[in-house]
Design a protein around this motif. Structure first.
Motif, mmCIF file in Angstrom:
data_model
loop_
_atom_site.group_PDB
_atom_site.id
_atom_site.type_symbol
_atom_site.label_atom_id
_atom_site.label_comp_id
_atom_site.label_asym_id
_atom_site.label_seq_id
_atom_site.Cartn_x
_atom_site.Cartn_y
_atom_site.Cartn_z
ATOM 1 N N LYS A 107 30.607 -25.140 -15.121
ATOM 2 C CA LYS A 107 30.007 -26.531 -14.938
ATOM 3 C C LYS A 107 31.545 -27.095 -15.076
ATOM 4 C CE LYS A 107 26.912 -26.652 -18.112
ATOM 5 N NZ LYS A 107 26.853 -25.330 -18.693
ATOM 6 N N TRP A 108 31.939 -27.707 -14.060
ATOM 7 C CA TRP A 108 33.338 -28.485 -14.022
ATOM 8 C C TRP A 108 33.451 -29.670 -13.803
ATOM 9 C CZ3 TRP A 108 34.670 -23.721 -10.299
ATOM 10 C CH2 TRP A 108 35.235 -22.938 -11.171
ATOM 11 N N SER A 109 34.333 -30.611 -14.443
ATOM 12 C CA SER A 109 34.713 -31.787 -13.991
ATOM 13 C C SER A 109 36.238 -31.887 -14.160
ATOM 14 C CB SER A 109 33.724 -32.957 -14.525
ATOM 15 O OG SER A 109 34.094 -34.120 -14.175
ATOM 16 N N TYR A 110 36.865 -33.060 -14.255
ATOM 17 C CA TYR A 110 37.979 -33.550 -14.649
ATOM 18 C C TYR A 110 38.147 -34.289 -15.629
ATOM 19 C CZ TYR A 110 38.766 -30.928 -10.083
ATOM 20 O OH TYR A 110 39.011 -30.047 -9.268
ATOM 21 N N ARG A 111 39.346 -34.439 -16.441
ATOM 22 C CA ARG A 111 39.561 -35.435 -17.421
ATOM 23 C C ARG A 111 39.432 -36.974 -16.825
ATOM 24 N NH1 ARG A 111 41.617 -34.634 -22.481
ATOM 25 N NH2 ARG A 111 41.811 -32.497 -22.975
ATOM 26 N N LYS A 112 39.907 -37.015 -15.544
ATOM 27 C CA LYS A 112 39.565 -38.396 -15.028
ATOM 28 C C LYS A 112 38.424 -38.536 -13.909
ATOM 29 C CE LYS A 112 44.715 -39.107 -14.458
ATOM 30 N NZ LYS A 112 45.867 -39.379 -13.412
ATOM 31 N N GLY A 113 37.498 -37.392 -14.055
ATOM 32 C CA GLY A 113 36.418 -37.461 -13.389
ATOM 33 C C GLY A 113 36.305 -36.691 -12.148
ATOM 34 N N LEU A 114 35.124 -36.443 -11.508
ATOM 35 C CA LEU A 114 34.751 -35.621 -10.327
ATOM 36 C C LEU A 114 35.286 -36.176 -9.009
ATOM 37 C CD1 LEU A 114 30.936 -34.659 -10.729
ATOM 38 C CD2 LEU A 114 33.009 -33.225 -10.664
ATOM 39 N N THR A 115 35.616 -37.541 -9.133
ATOM 40 C CA THR A 115 36.016 -38.063 -7.741
ATOM 41 C C THR A 115 37.516 -37.447 -7.532
ATOM 42 O OG1 THR A 115 36.932 -39.937 -9.174
ATOM 43 C CG2 THR A 115 34.968 -40.222 -7.753
ATOM 44 N N GLN A 116 37.936 -36.758 -8.665
ATOM 45 C CA GLN A 116 39.580 -36.187 -8.612
ATOM 46 C C GLN A 116 39.264 -35.243 -7.206
ATOM 47 O OE1 GLN A 116 42.830 -36.264 -10.049
ATOM 48 N NE2 GLN A 116 41.699 -38.037 -10.194
ATOM 49 N N ILE A 117 38.206 -34.396 -7.219
ATOM 50 C CA ILE A 117 38.050 -33.556 -5.929
ATOM 51 C C ILE A 117 38.570 -34.179 -4.593
ATOM 52 C CG2 ILE A 117 36.565 -31.835 -4.680
ATOM 53 C CD1 ILE A 117 34.824 -31.471 -7.426
ATOM 54 N N ALA A 118 37.800 -35.236 -4.149
ATOM 55 C CA ALA A 118 38.226 -35.975 -2.950
ATOM 56 C C ALA A 118 39.332 -36.556 -2.881
ATOM 57 C CB ALA A 118 37.082 -36.870 -2.671
ATOM 58 N N LYS A 119 39.954 -37.039 -3.987
ATOM 59 C CA LYS A 119 41.091 -37.537 -4.115
ATOM 60 C C LYS A 119 42.352 -36.507 -4.005
ATOM 61 C CE LYS A 119 39.930 -41.401 -7.163
ATOM 62 N NZ LYS A 119 40.027 -42.096 -8.457
#
Length: 360
Positions: A107-119
């Motif tokens: 279950k993954w996210s990023y320290r800066k949030g899931l929008t990092q994927i699209a960014k």
């Protein structure tokens, strides 16, 4: 040079753009996004005053597709990726919590949030993304100053035209795609067959409350999911389980209401909705302190999660999605995949990007 227009900057569009950037290197890609953000319902907000980061739409990325796993762990820079290790528990209409709803996988996210994927996906391409640009009309057969009879153009709500495009990718949720197709200036049987199919995809509405507390909540789980869909709340999760999202000693709950409650209360007073969802959270989690958050946020998603598959039965002998693609219009998103999950949207975007590259 191939020109490609994309309506919407969701996860599927980002994945397709990433594929096209390498597979069709001479392509000129223009993305028009109605909001100020990227990644669709995989949405992230920040509160810098409180040092908070929170994913208030999609909650995390599951490792359920090998291509998506390779994309985010090998192809893209995985710096800042965080994993939720706490399990997901369940509750039913009674509100009683039980352990044991956690499939194998990450279950993954990023320290800066899931929008990092699209960014990160868009950021590695030469695509031009125009935010706060809402497409109002899709136009075929010339337009936008083109004398070509097969060009696509887009007209936004300010009356500005974009294009001409050789290929058009359409990424909004099925109901919004159906509305665009209903008003499209595109004389083709493919338009109506695809519009009808998209309009029939059922969607769940979700209204979300974000609740902050100045104390640490001691629970053995990351999330709680309502398995019988009979409770007013569909999901509760603890953002403090994601590294870098919540300061130590504090708690941040994302409380997503069930579909019926969300639809009935969508336009109600937000303060009343937040208070009611805080009450439900306190009862389910078993802590009356949750009745009184010291800071809140909220968001409604009228078309949050597809709850059925797109009917791709042939119309006049041809799948409506394929019929549209044959004329240069491709639809993409989790509703095409038939699963309202972030990994499904990304996987569908990869598929569409590869298809466009092959057919162009």
């Amino acid at each position: 040079m191939t020109t490609i227009g994309i309506v919407g900057a969701g996860a599927a569009a980002a994945a397709a753009t990433h594929v096209l950037d390498s597979a069709v290197p001479d392509a000129e890609v223009t993305v028009l996004e109605k909001s100020g953000g990227l990644c669709g319902r995989a949405a992230t907000r920040r509160n810098d005053d409180r040092d908070l980061v929170y994913d208030y739409g999609a909650n995390y990325l599951r490792s359920d597709d090998e291509r998506v796993v390779d994309l985010v762990t090998e192809v893209l820079d995985d710096e800042g990726m965080v994993e939720v290790t706490e399990p997901i528990y369940t509750f039913e209409e009674s509100g009683e919590v039980s352990p044991g709803r956690d499939a194998d996988g990450h279950k993954w996210s990023y320290r800066k949030g899931l929008t990092q994927i699209a960014k990160r996906l868009f950021g590695e391409t030469d695509a031009t993304v125009h935010r706060r640009t809402r497409v109002e009309t899709i136009r075929r057969a010339g337009g936008g100053g083109s004398d070509r009879d097969d060009a696509w153009t887009l007209v936004d709500t300010d009356g500005d035209s974009w294009g001409p495009f050789d290929v058009l990718l359409v990424n909004p949720p099925a109901p919004q795609t159906a509305d665009l197709l209903a008003d499209a200036e595109w004389e083709s049987p493919a338009r109506e067959s695809l519009r009808a199919a998209a309009a029939d995809v059922p969607y769940r509405t979700v209204w979300t409350a974000v609740l902050h507390y100045s104390f640490a909540l001691d629970r053995p789980y990351y999330g709680l999911v309502n398995t019988d869909k009979q409770h007013e709340v569909g999901w509760i999760s603890r953002e403090e389980c994601k590294a870098g999202h919540v300061p130590d000693g504090e708690s941040l709950l994302v409380v997503q209401a069930g579909g019926d409650w969300s639809a009935e209360r969508y336009d109600a007073d937000p303060a009343d909705n937040v208070a009611e969802l805080a009450g439900h959270a306190a009862e389910i989690v078993g802590d009356d302190r949750l009745l009184d958050p010291d800071w809140t946020d909220h968001q409604g998603w009228r078309y949050a999660i597809p709850e059925g598959e797109l009917d791709r039965d042939p119309v006049d002998g041809e799948d409506p999605v394929d019929a549209a693609a044959r004329e240069g219009l491709y639809v993409l998103g989790d509703w095409i995949a038939g699963e309202g999950r972030l990994h499904a949207a990304l996987a569908n975007g990869l598929d569409v990007g590869e298809r466009v590259a092959e057919e162009e």
